[in-house]
Design a protein around this motif. Structure first.
Motif, PDB file in Angstrom:
ATOM      1  N   LEU A  35      41.935  43.692  28.613  1.00 60.48           N
ATOM      2  CA  LEU A  35      43.148  44.309  28.085  1.00 60.48           C
ATOM      3  C   LEU A  35      43.760  45.251  29.124  1.00 60.48           C
ATOM      4  O   LEU A  35      44.979  45.316  29.287  1.00 60.48           O
ATOM      5  CB  LEU A  35      42.833  45.074  26.789  1.00 60.48           C
ATOM      6  CG  LEU A  35      42.679  44.187  25.548  1.00 60.48           C
ATOM      7  CD1 LEU A  35      42.061  44.965  24.395  1.00 60.48           C
ATOM      8  CD2 LEU A  35      44.044  43.627  25.127  1.00 60.48           C
ATOM      9  N   TRP A  36      42.915  45.968  29.808  1.00 58.31           N
ATOM     10  CA  TRP A  36      43.386  46.852  30.881  1.00 58.31           C
ATOM     11  C   TRP A  36      44.123  46.040  31.943  1.00 58.31           C
ATOM     12  O   TRP A  36      45.210  46.401  32.375  1.00 58.31           O
ATOM     13  CB  TRP A  36      42.180  47.581  31.489  1.00 58.31           C
ATOM     14  CG  TRP A  36      42.504  48.443  32.673  1.00 58.31           C
ATOM     15  CD1 TRP A  36      42.383  48.087  33.991  1.00 58.31           C
ATOM     16  CD2 TRP A  36      43.010  49.770  32.669  1.00 58.31           C
ATOM     17  NE1 TRP A  36      42.779  49.115  34.801  1.00 58.31           N
ATOM     18  CE2 TRP A  36      43.172  50.177  34.019  1.00 58.31           C
ATOM     19  CE3 TRP A  36      43.342  50.675  31.650  1.00 58.31           C
ATOM     20  CZ2 TRP A  36      43.643  51.431  34.372  1.00 58.31           C
ATOM     21  CZ3 TRP A  36      43.816  51.915  32.011  1.00 58.31           C
ATOM     22  CH2 TRP A  36      43.971  52.295  33.359  1.00 58.31           C
ATOM     23  N   LEU A  38      45.563  43.123  31.565  1.00 61.78           N
ATOM     24  CA  LEU A  38      46.829  42.578  31.066  1.00 61.78           C
ATOM     25  C   LEU A  38      47.864  43.664  30.816  1.00 61.78           C
ATOM     26  O   LEU A  38      49.028  43.532  31.191  1.00 61.78           O
ATOM     27  CB  LEU A  38      46.608  41.829  29.741  1.00 61.78           C
ATOM     28  CG  LEU A  38      45.849  40.507  29.763  1.00 61.78           C
ATOM     29  CD1 LEU A  38      45.650  40.007  28.333  1.00 61.78           C
ATOM     30  CD2 LEU A  38      46.596  39.463  30.575  1.00 61.78           C
ATOM     31  N   GLN A  39      47.423  44.733  30.184  1.00 66.32           N
ATOM     32  CA  GLN A  39      48.405  45.692  29.655  1.00 66.32           C
ATOM     33  C   GLN A  39      48.720  46.841  30.605  1.00 66.32           C
ATOM     34  O   GLN A  39      49.726  47.500  30.435  1.00 66.32           O
ATOM     35  CB  GLN A  39      47.903  46.278  28.318  1.00 66.32           C
ATOM     36  CG  GLN A  39      47.763  45.206  27.253  1.00 66.32           C
ATOM     37  CD  GLN A  39      47.522  45.806  25.895  1.00 66.32           C
ATOM     38  OE1 GLN A  39      46.471  46.375  25.642  1.00 66.32           O
ATOM     39  NE2 GLN A  39      48.492  45.686  25.007  1.00 66.32           N
ATOM     40  N   VAL A  40      47.850  47.072  31.554  1.00 63.33           N
ATOM     41  CA  VAL A  40      48.127  48.177  32.473  1.00 63.33           C
ATOM     42  C   VAL A  40      48.411  47.647  33.877  1.00 63.33           C
ATOM     43  O   VAL A  40      49.487  47.872  34.425  1.00 63.33           O
ATOM     44  CB  VAL A  40      46.961  49.183  32.479  1.00 63.33           C
ATOM     45  CG1 VAL A  40      47.271  50.337  33.421  1.00 63.33           C
ATOM     46  CG2 VAL A  40      46.706  49.694  31.068  1.00 63.33           C
ATOM     47  N   ASN A  42      48.910  44.498  34.954  1.00 59.86           N
ATOM     48  CA  ASN A  42      49.954  43.481  35.036  1.00 59.86           C
ATOM     49  C   ASN A  42      51.104  43.705  34.074  1.00 59.86           C
ATOM     50  O   ASN A  42      51.870  42.791  33.790  1.00 59.86           O
ATOM     51  CB  ASN A  42      49.349  42.096  34.781  1.00 59.86           C
ATOM     52  CG  ASN A  42      48.656  41.569  36.016  1.00 59.86           C
ATOM     53  OD1 ASN A  42      49.250  41.523  37.087  1.00 59.86           O
ATOM     54  ND2 ASN A  42      47.401  41.192  35.875  1.00 59.86           N
ATOM     55  N   ALA A  43      51.187  44.910  33.532  1.00 60.67           N
ATOM     56  CA  ALA A  43      52.199  45.161  32.493  1.00 60.67           C
ATOM     57  C   ALA A  43      53.602  44.778  32.951  1.00 60.67           C
ATOM     58  O   ALA A  43      54.358  44.138  32.206  1.00 60.67           O
ATOM     59  CB  ALA A  43      52.155  46.635  32.089  1.00 60.67           C
TER      60      ALA A  43
END
Lengths: 621, 365
Positions: A35-36, A38-40, A42-43
């Motif tokens: 999640l890190w 994807l969301q941070v 590669n945000a």
């Protein structure tokens, strides 16, 4: 702690519990890392992708199954039609869109607003149809201006078409937009707001069969929502095809023969119960509904005093009048209360109690036997015989012929008609049965009611010697892959025991009705074909004897008598049975029999000229 | 029969934790389905109804001592196996799979029941055998049969996701029971071989999903679509998300199945990494608390029961989340308490009911 010390002290298990906890932490850590990522990390990349994410799933309507006649002639079809749809999620400024579209389509903005508003029930990603069935010119204009109309696009939708226009319209029914009440139970089956659904007739009864399954296509759209590229397509599954028992040319001939008259006609195959034609007049064009009927047109149809929306062939209940004399005659002969030789002296009326029951012929028919009584439709003969027979035997026999009950056709609004019995009278009116009512029932008046379909079944049953076939209209159902999923077979509802003697006596008399010069059905006689039949004239209102003659022909339409005619042919070896009702047509012989004549001519391929005036028997009933 | 101590020992923390996650899930469903105007009953309301029903199940379960299940469980297991067999032959077919028995008002899915009964029967087996200092292969024959038969029947339906989950749950319980070193080695090798051989037993669509998973860009608009769209939704949420009801991916319906299996994508898009972290923390707390309940259980049966339920919740959570964020192929496993669906909610709440039951009777014999 002491109680669970038994296991907690075992180091092995404690270790394994810790192992489980570590495992759980490990897996959650992996998830969090991902999640890190994807969301941070590669945000930004995904945010950009999300901005550019411009793929749309758009539904492709499934073509409804076609409806064919028994020989494969197309009765109900689909044609491609252009429509304008809008995706609500793409339209930022509906006012500008409608303002821009209205002049191009040459429709009022009001109408477009209505369509737009009714689309508020749709999911935002589902196209809202703004205009149906737009012409090629409008479409080209729209295409030129598509840049200025973001969120809208031209859709090709299959449009239900009825090549016969008004032909058998009541049987087919029509389509309309699904209502909230219809939608709720059908959501699971894939129905969506805005879908078309069968609203009557076969379109409604066979909705599941005809409908098919929606497909969808994935399209790439640009920032303004215009479709740039079709990416993939899942083809829709068309609906199944319905083959009817109907014979299109026969149906057409019958419809044409009615002209401007109102009424109904049914033609049956006497050996299977297949419905070859089923006419209700006046009719309507179901395509009006498929296009979205205008309010005014709808009100006009509803208010028309001749009831164009009523399916009179199964929904219209008429006194069978003298056509019912076939039933009375057979019942009396079978009960042994009369024979072909029974002679009654008709003096124009009989007196029962303190009331006179009149024959339609004021001066009377004189000495009358069965044959003459049927041929010239003498009422007094039947009055006398009915008194001997009684209502119980008469109604029992009539019920056994399929009168007074519905046949369970897959169509809405089929009526049962009415064969009165003592019990019925008691329940309905809380009074006993009177002999006078028996007399009236014997000539098919009073309480007795029948639909044109029931009269046709009764006639077919007499013609084939006593087998009541269930009338059927769907011959087969074929899946879009060409597989036959249903095949009709004749279904016997009941068989009536009728002796050869009685049957012959009545049948010879019915032949006389048509083929002898004094017969009331003379209009349907042919040189090449022997028809047997019976006319009837059903009173709509009771008129005084006095004003009957001098005002005949000039009474208002709605007070005129209904004209009836039932017949079968060929007389020696019957193949088809016909029942015709012409509302307010006055005389069976003059209004209904000529329509039967056209039906027989069409079915048996006979050349006929126009009816000569002196061939038409314009009297009696 | 009813002991007042039960009330004082009731595990309020566990129940409140479950309710908190479930309410977060329903709020999320409200957002996920908000663009479906005109629907008969909104999905979030239906889910609320299922939650209510689930709480009823919990209440029903905590009244009875879970120890009765030790004996009843055998019967339930037998009946459910028979149902699975029945489904294979007479089940209701929908979307190419036969998983349901049509009861008229309700479609019964025996494979869901099986998850619970596998837990009960294995808990009974291991608690009967007791601590034997590591199970050898021969000792494991019975658990393998008890586990393998239903898993095979479920795989046949075909429902690979549920079959694997049943195996995972059973496997976790076996691991917890303890293996001999020899058995552990044989099983790991056997497992690897089975995974390889299993490829040939898969249906085409299942193979397709795995291939797509390994390389989603291979078919971005076909079977890779779900994974890509879901990743975009999650990724574009960023650190703090786009805000409640603000997810463009999910609101604009790019996201498939967003109220069922992909409910988490909607959440992650709207609440960002921060939200995801909190939700994962809550789930982690639930798992750890469940293991704590196992540790404190009053007897072996209760302990194994708790471990089994925790395993069930854990694998559902991990497999679903891994699928949604592109770590596992799309296998159709719902996220407990978060994905819309009556069956999942009832199964989950049954598990929670068992946990609460074990927890509140930890001081009783």
């Amino acid at each position: 702690m002491s109680l669970n010390a038994a296991w907690a002290d075992l180091t092995g298990r404690r270790q394994r519990l810790i192992l489980l906890i570590l495992c759980a932490i490990f897996f959650f850590a992996v998830l969090l890392l991902r999640l890190w990522y994807l969301q941070v990390i590669n945000a930004d990349r995904y945010a950009t992708l999300s901005e550019k994410n411009r793929f749309r799933y758009l539904p492709i309507a499934a073509p409804r199954g076609t409806v064919l006649d028994r020989n494969g002639a197309v009765l109900v079809d689909n044609r491609p039609a252009f429509g304008l749809s809008a995706l609500r999620q793409e339209v930022d400024d509906p006012e500008a869109l409608i303002h821009g579209v209205a002049p191009l389509l040459e429709v009022s903005q009001e109408k477009l607003w209505d369509a737009w508003r009714s689309g508020s029930r749709f999911p935002r990603y589902r196209p809202v149809p703004l205009a149906h069935d737009i012409g090629r010119d409008s479409m080209e204009r729209l295409q030129e201006h598509s840049v200025d109309l973001p969120g809208s696009f031209i859709d090709v939708l299959p449009m239900r078409s009825y090549p016969g226009e008004e032909l058998a319209a009541h049987l087919f029914g029509y389509l309309g937009e699904i209502t909230e009440a219809e939608l709720t139970p059908r959501r699971e089956a894939g129905y969506r707001p805005g879908d078309q659904i069968g609203k009557g007739g076969l379109e409604k009864s066979f909705e599941e069969v005809l409908r098919g399954e929606e497909g969808e296509r994935l399209v790439e759209v640009d920032v303004k929502g215009r479709q740039m590229r079709q990416v993939s397509t899942q083809e829709p599954l068309p609906g199944s095809h319905l083959s009817l028992t109907l014979l299109r040319p026969l149906q057409q001939a019958a419809e044409t023969s009615f002209g401007d008259q109102a009424g109904a006609a049914v033609v049956l195959d006497v050996h299977s119960g297949e419905i070859l034609a089923m006419v209700s007049r006046p009719s309507f064009n179901p395509e009006l509904f498929a296009r979205g009927i205008s309010g005014q047109a709808w009100i006009d149809l509803l208010k028309d005093p001749r009831h164009p929306l009523q399916f009179k062939a199964i929904n219209g209940q008429y006194p069978p009048a003298s056509t019912f004399k076939i039933v009375t005659a057979l019942a009396a002969l079978e009960a042994g209360v009369a024979s072909s030789a029974t002679t009654v002296d008709c003096q124009g009326s009989i007196i029962l109690g303190n009331r006179a029951f009149r024959c339609w012929k004021k001066d009377g028919h004189g000495a009358t036997n069965l044959k003459k009584a049927l041929r010239e439709s003498c009422d007094v003969w039947f009055y006398e015989v009915a008194l001997r027979l009684g209502i119980d035997r008469l109604s029992t026999f009539a019920l056994s012929l399929g009168l007074g009950e519905s046949f369970g056709l897959p169509l809405e609004g089929e009526k049962r008609g009415l064969i009165p019995t003592r019990q019925w009278k008691r329940e309905r009116y809380k009074t006993g049965w009177y002999d006078g009512e028996t007399i009236i029932a014997a000539i098919g008046q009073g309480f007795v009611l029948a639909t044109p379909l029931q009269l046709a079944v009764m006639t077919a049953t007499v013609a084939n010697g006593g087998t009541v076939y269930k009338p059927q209209v769907v011959k087969s159902i074929r899946s879009p892959q060409g597989e036959e999923v249903y095949q009709m077979s004749p279904e016997v509802l009941q068989t009536v025991e009728i002796s050869e003697r009685s049957l012959n006596a009545v049948k010879r008399s019915l032949e006389a009705v048509v083929n002898e010069r004094h017969g009331t059905g003379w209009a349907t006689h042919f040189d090449e074909l022997k028809v047997a039949g019976k006319t009837g004239t059903a009173q709509v209102v009771k008129r005084k004897d006095d004003d009957e003659e001098d005002e005949a022909g000039r009474i208002p339409y709605r007070f005129r008598d209904h004209a009836l005619f039932v017949a079968y042919a060929p007389a020696e070896d019957p193949r088809i049975a016909v029942a015709v009702v012409v509302e307010h047509g006055e005389h069976g012989g003059s209004a209904a029999a000529p329509i039967a004549r056209d039906i027989f001519a069409s079915y048996f391929g006979l050349e006929i000229g126009p009816l000569r005036p002196d061939d038409v028997v314009n009297v009696g009933d | 029969m009813f002991d007042r101590r039960l009330l004082t020992h009731f595990d309020w923390f566990l129940l409140l934790l479950v309710l908190l996650i479930a309410l977060l899930g329903i709020t999320n469903l409200y957002s996920a389905s908000s663009s479906w105007e005109g629907a008969a009953t909104p999905v979030y309301l239906k889910q609320l109804f299922w939650l209510g029903l689930g709480l009823g199940v919990v209440l029903g379960l905590v009244i009875f001592d879970y120890r009765h299940l030790e004996y009843l469980g055998v019967g339930f297991y037998g009946v459910t196996s028979a149902l699975l067999l029945f489904v294979l032959f007479f089940g209701k077919t929908s979307m190419g799979a036969t998983r349901w028995i049509d009861l008229g008002f309700f479609n019964l899915q025996p494979s869901e029941l099986m998850k619970i009964f596998v837990i009960i029967i294995l808990a009974r087996y291991f608690s009967l055998r007791g601590e034997i200092g590591g199970y050898g292969l021969r000792d494991l024959a019975a658990p393998f049969v008890l586990l393998g038969l239903p898993a095979l029947m479920i795989m046949k339906q075909p429902d690979l996701g549920t079959a694997l989950l049943v195996l995972f749950i059973g496997g976790t319980m076996i691991l917890f029971a303890g293996l001999k070193r020899s058995a552990a080695i044989v099983l790991s090798v056997g497992g690897l071989l089975a995974a390889g051989g299993g490829w040939f037993l898969l249906h085409d669509y299942q193979k397709e999903r795995i291939r797509t998973f390994l390389n989603p860009e291979r078919d971005p608009l076909g079977s890779g679509y779900h994974i890509i769209q879901s990743k975009i939704a999650v990724g574009s949420g960023g650190l703090f998300g786009k805000g409640f009801m603000g997810g463009t991916q999910s609101q604009l319906s790019f996201l498939p199945e967003r109220h069922t299996d992909f409910a988490f994508s909607v959440f992650a898009e709207e609440w960002g990494f921060a939200g995801s972290l909190i939700l994962l923390g809550l789930y982690m707390l639930l798992i750890l608390w469940g293991l704590y309940v196992a540790r404190c259980a009053g007897d072996h049966f209760g302990m194994y029961l708790a471990v089994g339920v925790v395993a069930m919740l854990f694998w559902h959570i991990v497999v679903n989340l891994a699928m949604v964020i592109g770590l596992l192929p799309v296998v159709g496993v719902p996220l407990p308490l978060f994905s819309y669906g009556g069956t999942c909610m009832i199964t989950t709440m049954t598990g929670i009911g068992l946990l609460l039951n074990v927890s509140m009777r930890r001081f009783m014999f």
